[in-house]
Design a protein around this motif. Structure first.
Motif, PDB file in Angstrom:
ATOM      1  N   ASP A   1       0.748  -1.364   0.034  1.00  0.00           N
ATOM      2  CA  ASP A   1      -0.043  -0.182  -0.062  1.00  0.00           C
ATOM      3  C   ASP A   1       1.102   1.297   0.021  1.00  0.00           C
ATOM      4  OD1 ASP A   1      -2.194  -1.518   0.196  1.00  0.00           O
ATOM      5  OD2 ASP A   1      -2.399  -1.343   2.325  1.00  0.00           O
ATOM      6  N   PHE A   2       0.344   2.410  -0.578  1.00  0.00           N
ATOM      7  CA  PHE A   2       1.141   3.664  -0.571  1.00  0.00           C
ATOM      8  C   PHE A   2       0.187   4.647  -0.328  1.00  0.00           C
ATOM      9  CE2 PHE A   2      -0.114   2.880  -5.138  1.00  0.00           C
ATOM     10  CZ  PHE A   2      -0.588   3.950  -5.484  1.00  0.00           C
ATOM     11  N   GLU A   3       0.924   5.687   0.349  1.00  0.00           N
ATOM     12  CA  GLU A   3       0.038   7.018   0.836  1.00  0.00           C
ATOM     13  C   GLU A   3       1.094   8.149   0.531  1.00  0.00           C
ATOM     14  OE1 GLU A   3      -2.946   7.361   2.167  1.00  0.00           O
ATOM     15  OE2 GLU A   3      -3.310   5.308   2.274  1.00  0.00           O
ATOM     16  N   PRO A   4       0.525   9.353   0.281  1.00  0.00           N
ATOM     17  CA  PRO A   4       1.465  10.370   0.026  1.00  0.00           C
ATOM     18  C   PRO A   4       2.299  10.597   1.281  1.00  0.00           C
ATOM     19  CG  PRO A   4      -0.678  10.950  -0.605  1.00  0.00           C
ATOM     20  CD  PRO A   4      -0.889   9.466   0.083  1.00  0.00           C
ATOM     21  N   LYS A   5       3.437  10.922   1.216  1.00  0.00           N
ATOM     22  CA  LYS A   5       4.251  11.472   2.479  1.00  0.00           C
ATOM     23  C   LYS A   5       3.549  12.824   3.052  1.00  0.00           C
ATOM     24  CE  LYS A   5       8.651   9.235   1.459  1.00  0.00           C
ATOM     25  NZ  LYS A   5      10.176   9.355   1.461  1.00  0.00           N
ATOM     26  N   LYS A   6       3.837  12.714   4.374  1.00  0.00           N
ATOM     27  CA  LYS A   6       2.994  13.970   4.967  1.00  0.00           C
ATOM     28  C   LYS A   6       3.815  15.192   4.847  1.00  0.00           C
ATOM     29  CE  LYS A   6       0.697  11.382   8.736  1.00  0.00           C
ATOM     30  NZ  LYS A   6      -0.058  10.741   7.747  1.00  0.00           N
ATOM     31  N   GLU A   7       5.161  15.002   4.636  1.00  0.00           N
ATOM     32  CA  GLU A   7       6.179  16.288   4.268  1.00  0.00           C
ATOM     33  C   GLU A   7       6.542  16.053   2.607  1.00  0.00           C
ATOM     34  OE1 GLU A   7       7.156  18.885   6.253  1.00  0.00           O
ATOM     35  OE2 GLU A   7       5.508  17.858   7.713  1.00  0.00           O
ATOM     36  N   GLN A   8       5.883  16.965   2.009  1.00  0.00           N
ATOM     37  CA  GLN A   8       6.183  16.750   0.505  1.00  0.00           C
ATOM     38  C   GLN A   8       7.052  18.064  -0.158  1.00  0.00           C
ATOM     39  OE1 GLN A   8       5.344  14.653  -2.158  1.00  0.00           O
ATOM     40  NE2 GLN A   8       3.684  13.316  -0.887  1.00  0.00           N
ATOM     41  N   PRO A   9       7.882  17.830  -1.146  1.00  0.00           N
ATOM     42  CA  PRO A   9       8.440  19.069  -1.613  1.00  0.00           C
ATOM     43  C   PRO A   9       7.506  19.709  -2.489  1.00  0.00           C
ATOM     44  CG  PRO A   9       8.992  17.058  -2.963  1.00  0.00           C
ATOM     45  CD  PRO A   9       8.366  16.617  -1.711  1.00  0.00           C
TER      46      PRO A   9
END
Length: 159
Positions: free
Chosen positions: A45-53
């Motif tokens: 499973d994948f989720e967007p990272k909380k800290e994104q560029p």
């Protein structure tokens, strides 16, 4: 995301994004094992990272807001299937006048000649809302088959 390139016949196109380029945007979790077409696969499973560029373009903004599941071939680490959808609706224009309300993407691969995994199906569904005007809902399905090995002449013609 994706490298901007010149077309030989004029104009520009963006090269497809690679899995390696996507990895920095997501947190992955091993979700177990399953079967797909009678063969074992790993589930991730994948989720967007909380800290994104900061996103460089609209394509990156969308990719940074997807979550979903991958079906991975344990022998080759190839992605056999991917299903993803938007985490939340995304505005595309000032004051949310145009927004991407829903997006679902499904990709399936097929083993060709027992050697390499190639694209089989890509299905994209989306819903765009235009305030005061309408909604646009579209579904596109692309299917690839009949793969064959390129001859030396065909390979030279592509370069």
């Amino acid at each position: 995301v994706g490298k901007q390139m010149d077309r030989p016949e004029g104009g520009k196109f963006s090269e497809a994004i690679t899995v390696r380029e996507l990895i920095p945007f997501y947190d992955f979790t091993l979700a177990g094992a399953d079967e797909l077409d009678r063969s074992k696969v790993w589930l991730a499973d994948f989720e967007p990272k909380k800290e994104q560029p900061k996103a460089e373009n609209r394509q990156q903004r969308v990719l940074m807001n997807l979550h979903g599941r991958l079906w991975i071939d344990p022998a080759s680490y190839a992605i056999r299937r991917s299903e993803s959808s938007l985490v939340r609706p995304m505005p595309f224009a000032w004051l949310d006048l145009v927004s991407l309300r829903d997006l679902k993407i499904r990709y399936d691969a097929v083993l060709h000649d027992g050697k390499v995994w190639l694209p089989k199906n890509l299905q994209v569904e989306y819903l765009v809302r235009i305030v005061y005007f309408s909604h646009i809902r579209e579904r596109q399905i692309m299917t690839a088959d009949g793969f064959r090995e390129a001859t030396g002449e065909q390979t030279q013609n592509r370069n």
